[in-house]
Design a protein around this motif. Structure first.
Motif, PDB file in Angstrom:
ATOM      1  N   ARG A   1       8.117  11.741   3.384  1.00 36.15           N
ATOM      2  CA  ARG A   1       7.753  11.202   4.692  1.00 36.15           C
ATOM      3  C   ARG A   1       8.164  12.201   5.750  1.00 36.15           C
TER       4      ARG A   1
ATOM      5  N   HIS B   1      -2.634  -0.085   1.824  1.00 38.33           N
ATOM      6  CA  HIS B   1      -2.715   0.630   0.541  1.00 38.33           C
ATOM      7  C   HIS B   1      -1.905  -0.087  -0.527  1.00 38.33           C
TER       8      HIS B   1
ATOM      9  N   GLU C   1       0.812   5.257   6.851  1.00 34.15           N
ATOM     10  CA  GLU C   1       1.087   4.012   6.132  1.00 34.15           C
ATOM     11  C   GLU C   1       0.555   2.805   6.895  1.00 34.15           C
TER      12      GLU C   1
ATOM     13  N   HIS D   1       0.007  -3.296   1.148  1.00 35.28           N
ATOM     14  CA  HIS D   1       0.921  -3.326   2.285  1.00 35.28           C
ATOM     15  C   HIS D   1       0.545  -2.241   3.281  1.00 35.28           C
TER      16      HIS D   1
HETATM   17 FE   LIG Z   1       3.507   2.344   0.896  1.00 35.41          FE
END
Ligand SMILES: [Fe+2]
Length: 290
Positions: A245, A227, A223, A68
């Motif tokens: 994050r 990955h 992101e 994703h």
């Molecule tokens: Fe992720």
């Protein structure tokens, strides 16, 4: 936490998210100057806030979290959600980065992270599938037996961890139905929800990199880079990881808190959520800070 499944003091239910807001040790790790300095260096950001963390466990034999990429809105699309968690000041740029830290040694065999080199340049095609056919769905029939339990859990959002069920039985005379019939109503509702998955894609040989790590080592990534975490092979050891994050200081975090509905895209009530300033001195005044 994994064994005892404690109720998260901020979210009122079991959750592996955001323990840095209620646990000093977790917060110390994720705001350590050695770490945040590195995040600031590799991102080039003037100001950064820590806005989310999550504990990731993988038991021997657990499957992969499939390929994703995430463009930085974190709206819960993978579980059928549509509520952006971040509202960036400049959507044309990058505004969010993830730090993934191994808490146990991670080998190639026990759920290692894998990245497609250079894939952050390309938005890969995605498609919608029925939520109940996506990997995120767990049928609640095994745990819920009575009508009362079903209705109560649906109303307080503890029926399906990531899915908002507060309005499933709206307009239905629940007294007139058996528990099986009510599960049928739930099924019908869930059948209308779609989750996003990445279309299968071709990989050239050598196009990916895995990141085996020693406990305490970490990787910082966007992101937008495709990955996954690989499956854990049978007989591998249990692996634990903690992610955090960080978003730019001018990002508006959880904009929908301005409405009366304070559930996020993964169905957590984030009304008491706070950001943690970790770098710089310019921060969005609409956010609340620890
Ligand atoms: Fe992720």
């Amino acid at each position: 936490m994994l064994e005892d499944q404690p109720v998260h003091p901020m979210y009122g239910r079991y959750s592996l998210r955001d323990w840095h807001l209620v646990n000093d040790s977790v917060r110390e790790i994720l705001t350590a100057p050695e770490l945040t300095k590195t995040v600031a260096q590799v991102t080039g950001a003037d100001s950064l806030v820590l806005w989310r963390s999550k504990l990731f466990e993988k038991f021997p034999g657990d499957g992969a979290i499939d390929w994703h990429q995430e463009y930085g809105y974190f709206d819960g699309e993978e579980v059928g959600g549509h509520r952006p968690a971040l509202y960036p000041f400049n959507p044309a740029g990058q505004w969010d980065w993830t730090m993934w830290m191994a808490l146990t040694d991670v080998s190639e065999d026990d759920g290692v992270m894998e990245f497609v080199t250079g894939s952050q340049q390309t938005a890969y095609p995605k498609r919608m599938v029925k939520l109940t056919e996506s990997g995120a769905y767990v049928d609640p029939r095994n745990r819920v037996r009575t009508r009362e339990d079903l209705l109560q859990r649906a109303a307080n959002n503890s029926l399906l961890l990531d899915i908002d069920t507060r309005r499933v039985f709206e307009g239905i005379d629940t007294d007139a139905h058996s528990v099986d019939e009510l599960f049928g109503v739930l099924d019908k509702h869930l059948d209308s929800l779609l989750a996003v998955v990445t279309e299968p894609f071709e990989l050239a040989p050598g196009a990916t990199k895995t990141t085996p790590m020693k406990a305490g080592e970490y990787v910082i990534f966007t992101e937008r880079c495709m990955h996954r975490s690989r499956a854990s092979l049978p007989g591998a050891k249990m692996r634990l990881a903690l992610n955090a994050r960080y978003t730019l200081g001018d990002t508006w975090v959880y904009p929908q808190r301005a409405t009366h509905d304070t559930f996020d895209g993964s169905n957590l009530d984030i009304r008491d959520h706070q950001c943690v300033q970790v770098h710089g001195d310019s921060f969005n005044p609409l956010n609340t800070y620890l």
